[in-house]
Design a protein around this motif. Sequence first.
Motif, PDB file in Angstrom:
ATOM      1  N   SER A 121      -7.015  19.513   7.426  1.00  0.00           N
ATOM      2  CA  SER A 121      -6.277  19.718   8.652  1.00  0.00           C
ATOM      3  C   SER A 121      -6.550  17.829   8.764  1.00  0.00           C
ATOM      4  O   SER A 121      -5.278  17.170   9.248  1.00  0.00           O
ATOM      5  N   PHE A 122      -7.298  17.260   8.113  1.00  0.00           N
ATOM      6  CA  PHE A 122      -7.338  16.182   8.597  1.00  0.00           C
ATOM      7  C   PHE A 122      -6.631  14.773   7.991  1.00  0.00           C
ATOM      8  O   PHE A 122      -6.387  14.116   8.706  1.00  0.00           O
ATOM      9  N   ARG A 123      -5.863  15.362   6.841  1.00  0.00           N
ATOM     10  CA  ARG A 123      -4.720  14.330   6.246  1.00  0.00           C
ATOM     11  C   ARG A 123      -3.415  14.191   7.607  1.00  0.00           C
ATOM     12  O   ARG A 123      -2.962  13.351   7.515  1.00  0.00           O
ATOM     13  N   TYR A 124      -3.783  15.356   7.970  1.00  0.00           N
ATOM     14  CA  TYR A 124      -2.481  14.803   8.915  1.00  0.00           C
ATOM     15  C   TYR A 124      -2.609  15.433  11.064  1.00  0.00           C
ATOM     16  O   TYR A 124      -1.914  15.405  11.922  1.00  0.00           O
ATOM     17  N   SER A 125      -4.240  14.646  11.061  1.00  0.00           N
ATOM     18  CA  SER A 125      -4.280  14.483  12.399  1.00  0.00           C
ATOM     19  C   SER A 125      -4.078  12.933  12.838  1.00  0.00           C
ATOM     20  O   SER A 125      -3.082  12.029  12.060  1.00  0.00           O
ATOM     21  N   LYS A 126      -2.965  13.148  14.836  1.00  0.00           N
ATOM     22  CA  LYS A 126      -2.895  12.169  14.599  1.00  0.00           C
ATOM     23  C   LYS A 126      -2.859  10.899  14.838  1.00  0.00           C
ATOM     24  O   LYS A 126      -2.218   9.832  14.229  1.00  0.00           O
ATOM     25  N   ASN A 127      -4.774  10.630  14.413  1.00  0.00           N
ATOM     26  CA  ASN A 127      -4.875   8.899  14.298  1.00  0.00           C
ATOM     27  C   ASN A 127      -4.500   8.825  13.163  1.00  0.00           C
ATOM     28  O   ASN A 127      -4.641   7.706  13.279  1.00  0.00           O
ATOM     29  N   MET A 128      -4.526   9.577  11.558  1.00  0.00           N
ATOM     30  CA  MET A 128      -4.237   9.606  10.958  1.00  0.00           C
ATOM     31  C   MET A 128      -2.861   8.805   9.911  1.00  0.00           C
ATOM     32  O   MET A 128      -2.909   8.195   9.832  1.00  0.00           O
ATOM     33  N   LEU A 129      -2.204   9.842  10.814  1.00  0.00           N
ATOM     34  CA  LEU A 129      -0.503   9.539  10.419  1.00  0.00           C
ATOM     35  C   LEU A 129      -0.673   7.910  11.258  1.00  0.00           C
ATOM     36  O   LEU A 129      -0.078   7.217   9.916  1.00  0.00           O
ATOM     37  N   GLU A 130      -1.297   8.234  12.375  1.00  0.00           N
ATOM     38  CA  GLU A 130      -1.121   6.569  12.807  1.00  0.00           C
ATOM     39  C   GLU A 130      -1.667   5.472  12.542  1.00  0.00           C
ATOM     40  O   GLU A 130      -1.244   4.346  11.889  1.00  0.00           O
ATOM     41  N   ALA A 131      -3.031   5.743  11.350  1.00  0.00           N
ATOM     42  CA  ALA A 131      -3.427   4.642  11.005  1.00  0.00           C
ATOM     43  C   ALA A 131      -2.683   3.856   9.272  1.00  0.00           C
ATOM     44  O   ALA A 131      -2.611   3.099   9.143  1.00  0.00           O
ATOM     45  N   THR A 132      -1.949   5.295   8.838  1.00  0.00           N
ATOM     46  CA  THR A 132      -1.639   5.567   7.551  1.00  0.00           C
ATOM     47  C   THR A 132      -0.262   4.845   7.849  1.00  0.00           C
ATOM     48  O   THR A 132       1.201   5.002   7.253  1.00  0.00           O
ATOM     49  N   SER A 133       0.758   3.968   9.042  1.00  0.00           N
ATOM     50  CA  SER A 133       2.012   3.923   9.633  1.00  0.00           C
ATOM     51  C   SER A 133       2.709   2.507   9.315  1.00  0.00           C
ATOM     52  O   SER A 133       3.062   2.810   9.609  1.00  0.00           O
ATOM     53  N   GLY A 134       1.412   1.842   9.131  1.00  0.00           N
ATOM     54  CA  GLY A 134       1.974   1.109   8.706  1.00  0.00           C
ATOM     55  C   GLY A 134       1.537   0.130  10.120  1.00  0.00           C
ATOM     56  O   GLY A 134       1.321  -1.538  10.186  1.00  0.00           O
ATOM     57  N   LYS A 135       0.803   0.467  11.248  1.00  0.00           N
ATOM     58  CA  LYS A 135       0.645  -0.187  12.109  1.00  0.00           C
ATOM     59  C   LYS A 135      -0.515  -0.947  12.497  1.00  0.00           C
ATOM     60  O   LYS A 135       0.016  -2.512  13.407  1.00  0.00           O
ATOM     61  N   ILE A 136      -1.109  -1.065  10.710  1.00  0.00           N
ATOM     62  CA  ILE A 136      -2.597  -2.094  11.105  1.00  0.00           C
ATOM     63  C   ILE A 136      -1.961  -2.776   9.689  1.00  0.00           C
ATOM     64  O   ILE A 136      -3.303  -3.791   8.977  1.00  0.00           O
ATOM     65  N   GLY A 137      -1.417  -3.120   9.165  1.00  0.00           N
ATOM     66  CA  GLY A 137      -0.713  -3.714   8.031  1.00  0.00           C
ATOM     67  C   GLY A 137      -0.864  -2.723   6.579  1.00  0.00           C
ATOM     68  O   GLY A 137      -1.415  -1.252   6.933  1.00  0.00           O
ATOM     69  N   THR A 138      -1.510  -3.170   5.639  1.00  0.00           N
ATOM     70  CA  THR A 138      -1.707  -2.670   4.421  1.00  0.00           C
ATOM     71  C   THR A 138      -3.103  -2.292   4.131  1.00  0.00           C
ATOM     72  O   THR A 138      -3.676  -2.787   4.438  1.00  0.00           O
ATOM     73  N   ILE A 139      -3.717  -1.319   4.158  1.00  0.00           N
ATOM     74  CA  ILE A 139      -4.546  -0.482   4.052  1.00  0.00           C
ATOM     75  C   ILE A 139      -5.470  -1.268   2.744  1.00  0.00           C
ATOM     76  O   ILE A 139      -5.273  -0.934   1.683  1.00  0.00           O
ATOM     77  N   LEU A 140      -6.576  -1.429   3.065  1.00  0.00           N
ATOM     78  CA  LEU A 140      -7.647  -2.939   2.403  1.00  0.00           C
ATOM     79  C   LEU A 140      -8.457  -2.081   1.887  1.00  0.00           C
ATOM     80  O   LEU A 140      -9.339  -1.993   0.879  1.00  0.00           O
ATOM     81  N   GLY A 141      -9.134  -0.721   2.707  1.00  0.00           N
ATOM     82  CA  GLY A 141     -10.400  -0.123   2.604  1.00  0.00           C
ATOM     83  C   GLY A 141     -10.464   0.899   3.626  1.00  0.00           C
ATOM     84  O   GLY A 141      -9.575   0.860   4.422  1.00  0.00           O
ATOM     85  N   GLY A 142     -11.309   1.480   3.321  1.00  0.00           N
ATOM     86  CA  GLY A 142     -11.808   2.859   4.081  1.00  0.00           C
ATOM     87  C   GLY A 142     -13.054   3.459   4.335  1.00  0.00           C
ATOM     88  O   GLY A 142     -13.367   3.470   3.629  1.00  0.00           O
ATOM     89  N   ILE A 143     -13.679   3.811   5.641  1.00  0.00           N
ATOM     90  CA  ILE A 143     -14.996   4.369   5.744  1.00  0.00           C
ATOM     91  C   ILE A 143     -14.113   5.705   6.308  1.00  0.00           C
ATOM     92  O   ILE A 143     -13.885   5.974   7.292  1.00  0.00           O
ATOM     93  N   THR A 144     -14.805   6.783   5.023  1.00  0.00           N
ATOM     94  CA  THR A 144     -14.725   8.256   6.417  1.00  0.00           C
ATOM     95  C   THR A 144     -15.990   8.508   6.314  1.00  0.00           C
ATOM     96  O   THR A 144     -16.807   8.851   5.251  1.00  0.00           O
TER      97      THR A 144
END
Length: 292
Positions: free
Chosen positions: A166-189
């Motif tokens: 379910s983590f894949r489709y959480s609201k925050n995850m969808l927002e973070a990967t929507s382009g709102k913060i630009g290209t994803i350069l890295g991540g910590i989960t």
Amino acid sequence: MSRFVFAVALSFMTIGFMGTNILLADEQNSPVFRLGMVGLDTSHVIRFTEWLHDPQNASGCRVVAGFPGGSPDIESSISRVEGYTNELREKHGVEIVANVEELCSKVDGVLITSVDGRPHLEYAKIVFAARKPVFIDKPMAASLPDVIEIFRLAKEGGIPCWSSSSFRYSKNMLEATSGKIGTILGGITYGPCHREPHHPDLYWYGIHTAEALYTLMGPGCVSVTRTYSDGTDVIVGTWKDGRLGIFRGGSSPAPGQSLKAGFIAFGSEDVYHGQPDNYDGLLREIVKFFQT
């Protein structure tokens, strides 16, 4: 190290095989898509059913049948299966059946929800033989060969099949990967990473955190390094384009505290910190899958 690669491979494969011949099997021209649940030993069966049956969600799906299952050698399974089975039958009107074959005869699609991944391949074989589309709840299976075989059989038979945290489709995850913060350069989960002796390494609960990292970073991890100390895993993946993704899993919370889950996404324009919310996003995708 190889076991982590297997777990991450499992996470990567959750996108699944989306076949083309979805069978709606709606003999009475009813607008309701009938679902069956296989393995009633997890709280997911209650939460999923409540959401699907809630008129406000207008899912078009209804859970009509369930097969209890249950694994005597996993305490969290065998101690819960009776209670969840009774609640589904008495509160939600779900018919409890004797085997998976009978369940398949009464439904249009199947949710394999067993908390134990070991029987998932055998359950899937029966569902594929009945030519029903299937969603498989985590863990996808309890070994990499079983995961590969499930998807091979699905592809061979043209049966739509997939799995996801379910983590894949959480609201925050969808927002973070929507382009709102630009290209994803890295991540910590980060999140809980409890082990279960019948499941390899991260398959049991670490799969949520592994899948969240792949959701942020996309495919293309080419190497990993891992450090373990005092109940904590820190795993660094290197992607083929040079980006770094970090998995932090814990199994020993501090006294009086529970283990939290979340992520930090480093974008080209901003940094985003989010946490998983509920099952709504995943369930909307499950409904879309069955309806289309």
